[in-house]
Design a protein around this motif. Sequence first.
Motif, mmCIF file in Angstrom:
data_model
loop_
_atom_site.group_PDB
_atom_site.id
_atom_site.type_symbol
_atom_site.label_atom_id
_atom_site.label_comp_id
_atom_site.label_asym_id
_atom_site.label_seq_id
_atom_site.Cartn_x
_atom_site.Cartn_y
_atom_site.Cartn_z
ATOM 1 N N ILE A 80 -34.301 12.847 0.102
ATOM 2 C CA ILE A 80 -34.379 14.195 0.491
ATOM 3 C C ILE A 80 -34.160 15.162 -0.141
ATOM 4 C CG2 ILE A 80 -31.924 15.043 2.201
ATOM 5 C CD1 ILE A 80 -31.380 11.881 2.596
ATOM 6 N N GLU A 81 -33.625 14.663 -1.684
ATOM 7 C CA GLU A 81 -33.442 15.744 -2.234
ATOM 8 C C GLU A 81 -34.763 16.282 -3.149
ATOM 9 O OE1 GLU A 81 -29.275 13.623 -5.113
ATOM 10 O OE2 GLU A 81 -31.363 13.439 -5.832
ATOM 11 N N ASN A 82 -35.668 15.497 -3.171
ATOM 12 C CA ASN A 82 -37.307 16.434 -3.411
ATOM 13 C C ASN A 82 -37.784 16.734 -2.139
ATOM 14 O OD1 ASN A 82 -38.092 14.884 -6.052
ATOM 15 N ND2 ASN A 82 -36.483 13.639 -5.320
ATOM 16 N N GLY A 83 -37.179 16.406 -0.882
ATOM 17 C CA GLY A 83 -38.013 16.916 0.278
ATOM 18 C C GLY A 83 -39.095 16.319 0.665
ATOM 19 N N MET A 84 -39.095 15.461 0.154
ATOM 20 C CA MET A 84 -40.927 14.795 0.447
ATOM 21 C C MET A 84 -40.835 13.489 0.408
ATOM 22 S SD MET A 84 -43.228 16.252 -2.542
ATOM 23 C CE MET A 84 -42.786 17.134 -3.666
ATOM 24 N N THR A 85 -41.513 12.326 0.646
ATOM 25 C CA THR A 85 -42.097 11.567 0.538
ATOM 26 C C THR A 85 -42.451 11.063 -0.759
ATOM 27 O OG1 THR A 85 -42.430 11.286 3.101
ATOM 28 C CG2 THR A 85 -43.036 9.002 1.971
ATOM 29 N N LEU A 86 -41.745 10.457 -1.312
ATOM 30 C CA LEU A 86 -42.536 9.891 -2.894
ATOM 31 C C LEU A 86 -42.837 8.612 -2.800
ATOM 32 C CD1 LEU A 86 -39.084 10.503 -4.438
ATOM 33 C CD2 LEU A 86 -40.824 12.286 -4.396
ATOM 34 N N TYR A 87 -43.044 7.957 -2.255
ATOM 35 C CA TYR A 87 -43.896 6.508 -2.361
ATOM 36 C C TYR A 87 -44.858 6.669 -1.061
ATOM 37 C CZ TYR A 87 -40.268 5.802 -5.677
ATOM 38 O OH TYR A 87 -39.415 5.807 -6.428
ATOM 39 N N GLY A 88 -46.083 5.608 -1.051
ATOM 40 C CA GLY A 88 -47.098 5.549 0.046
ATOM 41 C C GLY A 88 -47.983 5.608 -0.611
ATOM 42 N N PRO A 89 -49.335 4.915 -0.077
ATOM 43 C CA PRO A 89 -50.494 4.890 -0.149
ATOM 44 C C PRO A 89 -51.027 6.573 -0.143
ATOM 45 C CG PRO A 89 -50.662 4.902 2.469
ATOM 46 C CD PRO A 89 -48.665 5.010 1.876
ATOM 47 N N HIS A 90 -50.178 7.760 -0.119
ATOM 48 C CA HIS A 90 -51.089 9.430 -0.544
ATOM 49 C C HIS A 90 -50.801 9.050 -2.088
ATOM 50 C CE1 HIS A 90 -46.813 9.674 0.102
ATOM 51 N NE2 HIS A 90 -46.312 10.161 -0.676
ATOM 52 N N ARG A 91 -49.960 8.474 -3.245
ATOM 53 C CA ARG A 91 -49.650 8.043 -4.251
ATOM 54 C C ARG A 91 -50.340 7.112 -5.111
ATOM 55 N NH1 ARG A 91 -45.099 11.069 -6.077
ATOM 56 N NH2 ARG A 91 -44.832 12.737 -4.685
ATOM 57 N N ASP A 92 -51.557 6.027 -4.700
ATOM 58 C CA ASP A 92 -52.582 5.432 -5.479
ATOM 59 C C ASP A 92 -53.100 5.512 -5.765
ATOM 60 O OD1 ASP A 92 -51.203 3.522 -3.339
ATOM 61 O OD2 ASP A 92 -52.835 3.260 -2.201
ATOM 62 N N ASP A 93 -52.989 5.030 -6.979
ATOM 63 C CA ASP A 93 -54.960 5.338 -8.471
ATOM 64 C C ASP A 93 -55.458 3.769 -7.938
ATOM 65 O OD1 ASP A 93 -55.882 6.366 -10.106
ATOM 66 O OD2 ASP A 93 -53.493 6.872 -11.448
ATOM 67 N N LEU A 94 -56.615 4.060 -8.409
ATOM 68 C CA LEU A 94 -57.200 2.770 -9.769
ATOM 69 C C LEU A 94 -56.744 2.384 -10.951
ATOM 70 C CD1 LEU A 94 -59.962 3.490 -6.969
ATOM 71 C CD2 LEU A 94 -58.165 1.256 -6.685
ATOM 72 N N ALA A 95 -57.195 1.953 -11.317
ATOM 73 C CA ALA A 95 -57.371 1.602 -12.875
ATOM 74 C C ALA A 95 -58.226 1.324 -13.145
ATOM 75 C CB ALA A 95 -55.950 1.483 -13.522
ATOM 76 N N PHE A 96 -58.971 1.023 -13.880
ATOM 77 C CA PHE A 96 -60.686 0.529 -14.601
ATOM 78 C C PHE A 96 -60.306 0.346 -15.979
ATOM 79 C CE2 PHE A 96 -61.776 4.130 -11.834
ATOM 80 C CZ PHE A 96 -62.280 3.712 -10.533
ATOM 81 N N LEU A 97 -60.305 -1.402 -15.959
ATOM 82 C CA LEU A 97 -60.204 -1.702 -16.786
ATOM 83 C C LEU A 97 -61.153 -2.676 -17.612
ATOM 84 C CD1 LEU A 97 -56.254 -3.398 -16.028
ATOM 85 C CD2 LEU A 97 -56.964 -1.240 -16.902
ATOM 86 N N ILE A 98 -61.303 -3.013 -18.898
ATOM 87 C CA ILE A 98 -61.975 -3.696 -20.243
ATOM 88 C C ILE A 98 -61.143 -5.033 -20.374
ATOM 89 C CG2 ILE A 98 -63.887 -4.314 -21.569
ATOM 90 C CD1 ILE A 98 -64.577 -1.942 -20.696
ATOM 91 N N GLU A 99 -60.778 -5.736 -19.963
ATOM 92 C CA GLU A 99 -59.679 -6.458 -19.940
ATOM 93 C C GLU A 99 -58.640 -6.103 -19.486
ATOM 94 O OE1 GLU A 99 -59.655 -9.800 -21.208
ATOM 95 O OE2 GLU A 99 -61.727 -10.346 -22.519
ATOM 96 N N TYR A 100 -57.405 -5.811 -20.879
ATOM 97 C CA TYR A 100 -56.162 -5.143 -20.612
ATOM 98 C C TYR A 100 -56.482 -4.144 -20.634
ATOM 99 C CZ TYR A 100 -54.933 -9.221 -19.146
ATOM 100 O OH TYR A 100 -54.699 -10.330 -18.090
ATOM 101 N N ASP A 101 -57.403 -3.164 -20.924
ATOM 102 C CA ASP A 101 -57.573 -1.726 -21.551
ATOM 103 C C ASP A 101 -58.648 -0.952 -20.747
ATOM 104 O OD1 ASP A 101 -56.177 -2.295 -24.149
ATOM 105 O OD2 ASP A 101 -58.162 -2.439 -25.067
ATOM 106 N N ASP A 102 -57.336 0.566 -20.332
ATOM 107 C CA ASP A 102 -57.820 1.546 -20.394
ATOM 108 C C ASP A 102 -59.846 2.214 -20.282
ATOM 109 O OD1 ASP A 102 -59.193 3.617 -17.938
ATOM 110 O OD2 ASP A 102 -55.865 3.621 -17.284
ATOM 111 N N ILE A 103 -60.006 2.040 -19.864
ATOM 112 C CA ILE A 103 -62.126 2.370 -19.842
ATOM 113 C C ILE A 103 -61.631 4.370 -20.182
ATOM 114 C CG2 ILE A 103 -62.924 2.341 -17.634
ATOM 115 C CD1 ILE A 103 -65.084 1.812 -19.448
#
Length: 375
Positions: free
Chosen positions: A253-276
Amino acid sequence: MIIRKLKLVNFRNYKKIDISFDKKINIFIGDNAQGKTNILESIYFLALTKSYRTMDINLINKNSQATKVKGEIKSENIYKSLSVEFSKEKKECKINNNEVKKISDYITNLNVILTCPEDINILQGTPAERRNFLNIELSQISKNYIKKYNEFNRILKIRNNYLKMIYNSSGVDMRYLESVTENLVEREIDIYQERKRFIDFINDRISSIYEDISGIKNFKVSYVTNVDLDDFSKEKIREKLIAKYKNSLKKEIENGMTLYGPHRDDLAFLIEYDDIKLYGSQGQQKLAIIALKLSEIEIFKEITGTYPIILLDDIFSELDAKNRNKLIQHINKDIQVIITSNDTRGINKKFLNNAKIFKVIDGNIYEKVVGNNGK
Ligand SMILES: Nc1ncnc2c1ncn2[C@@H]1O[C@H](COP(=O)(O)OP(=O)(O)OP(=O)(O)O)[C@@H](O)[C@H]1O
Ligand SMILES: [Mg+2]
């Protein structure tokens, strides 16, 4: 599926041309700025009704008011003609000369996987660019995804407006917000599940493909949601989301927007645990994108029943000879590929001999007869 014929009218630097493709390998050769990428872009536009590199308006030839792209497609022995006509006033998509109003009924007909220099943004760009990648690929293979995604966006707007209203006034109906939230959650469940299924499919293949072309083990794509989902069953997703929205109500309500959900999704591309993105060399990053695209081929086949058409823009110039051959091995199946390149140097001879070669010069296309072609 294959594209048999393509007709362009006033598309980019093409006035009017007709092209007949080989059912397997097609290579467009030419100097810079002659119109090679424009051909791939027109096929992408025919498939998805938009460009991947510009606003639609730039697709219309500078001396014209409208453009038209038409293609003849063959998929599992069914022949179809698709066309997209576009002007400032309208965009009209047709299947077998009948207008199709619903975008979801149109864009599942022609499936393409494009690899182009701009792809590096999937790694290096914003999360929005990675979500865009997911949206484009999933809308080609799932009508349900397009439907739920559009509904989700519509409800998200309503919810955001209502959150703003609550912040600005007293005596609002909280039961209404609850029912909007429930509606939103139902669409989010489908989006999360479809994205998860797609990424799981990719991970079934990407590690071995990447190891084959780069020699590096343990490459994977990680699905990053901002609601900490680990179990992707309907019930568990619903439970997590409802709890998240309940606990974050004040903050939203304070932010006036939906903060959680698939519109905030992301992908990480990893080698072992390191972001490529942070640790990979340029070459490793380019190969990661190629591995990503190659790993999608089988997913399309599994879900749609037929291989997509592979569009490779300027891919050979970025790879050394060894990697070029590796790439060719991966696409050397019963798949139609359409490739652009500045010249034929460094392209595997056997591959070239089986290809239909087109020379592109300033918005004109000349077929070249080479090797076995034309028999
Ligand atoms: N709307 C338009 N009308 C007319 N010409 C256009 C339009 N948009 C782009 N062009 C022209 O198309 C050409 C670029 O085409 P394209 O991007 O296909 O080149 P390319 O052959 O792939 O070159 P490169 O090897 O540099 O990638 C340029 O000459 C550009 O001026
Ligand atoms: Mg180009």
